[in-house]
Design a protein around this motif. Structure first.
Motif, PDB file in Angstrom:
ATOM      1  N   ARG A 145       0.837  -1.483  -0.161  1.00 26.05           N
ATOM      2  CA  ARG A 145      -0.023   0.101   0.056  1.00 26.05           C
ATOM      3  C   ARG A 145       0.717   1.501   0.092  1.00 26.05           C
ATOM      4  O   ARG A 145       1.809   1.407   0.818  1.00 26.05           O
ATOM      5  N   LYS A 147       0.894   5.418   0.312  1.00 22.93           N
ATOM      6  CA  LYS A 147       0.504   6.037   1.463  1.00 22.93           C
ATOM      7  C   LYS A 147       0.345   7.040   0.347  1.00 22.93           C
ATOM      8  O   LYS A 147       0.835   7.653   0.012  1.00 22.93           O
ATOM      9  N   SER A 148      -1.109   8.203   0.189  1.00 18.26           N
ATOM     10  CA  SER A 148      -1.234   9.061  -0.163  1.00 18.26           C
ATOM     11  C   SER A 148      -0.711  10.139   0.435  1.00 18.26           C
ATOM     12  O   SER A 148      -0.810  10.098   1.667  1.00 18.26           O
ATOM     13  N   ALA A 150      -2.499  13.118   0.188  1.00 16.52           N
ATOM     14  CA  ALA A 150      -3.722  13.609   0.323  1.00 16.52           C
ATOM     15  C   ALA A 150      -3.710  14.109   2.091  1.00 16.52           C
ATOM     16  O   ALA A 150      -3.887  16.086   2.002  1.00 16.52           O
TER      17      ALA A 150
END
Length: 157
Positions: A145, A147-148, A150
């Motif tokens: 995964r 991490k974005s 945002a």
């Protein structure tokens, strides 16, 4: 008497005045100058043939450069304007299209293969021997995964 002689010059084709003089020495050693030739001469280019190897090589070289440039332009810009139609891939529609017009085969004409367990179509069951494949290659890698970005990072301080 006339003497023919070929001069190799880098002059352009034109007419020039050629003045040749001969310097002779007598038995006593005194030099005497005699004018041998004093006329207008024409400088001309030699006739060229289309079968001259230098010209043929030049034309082949220029044609190769032109062809290479055209191929580069085509493969870089023109072929991207006309995308190729995707041919059928792994779905069954391609197989259906190819077998729709074929004639049926008589089972007596088919050749059997020794050691074959069945048809060449697999159904999800493993049709190969996994004993020789290392264990690390049999396991599928876990999806990582990412991490974005945002959320803004907060600074403590």
């Amino acid at each position: 008497e006339s003497i023919q002689y070929k001069f190799a010059t880098e002059l352009q084709p034109q007419e020039l005045k050629l003045n040749l003089a001969i310097v002779l020495t007598t038995n006593e050693g005194t030099p005497i100058t005699i004018q041998a030739f004093n006329e207008t001469v024409a400088i001309v280019e030699p006739d060229t043939s289309i079968f001259d190897p230098q010209i043929i090589f030049l034309y082949m070289f220029l044609a190769g450069i032109f062809g290479g440039t055209c191929y580069f332009i085509y493969s870089t810009w023109i072929s991207t304007l006309f995308p190729q139609k995707r041919r059928g891939g792994k779905d069954a529609s391609r197989a259906r299209k190819s077998t729709s017009g074929s004639k049926s085969v008589d089972p007596s004409d088919q050749v059997s293969v020794l050691g074959a367990d069945g048809p060449a179509v697999t159904s999800g069951a493993k049709a190969y021997d996994e004993s020789w494949i290392p264990a690390g290659h049999l396991q599928r890698p876990d999806a990582r995964r990412v991490k974005s970005g945002a959320r803004p990072k907060s600074r403590n301080g």
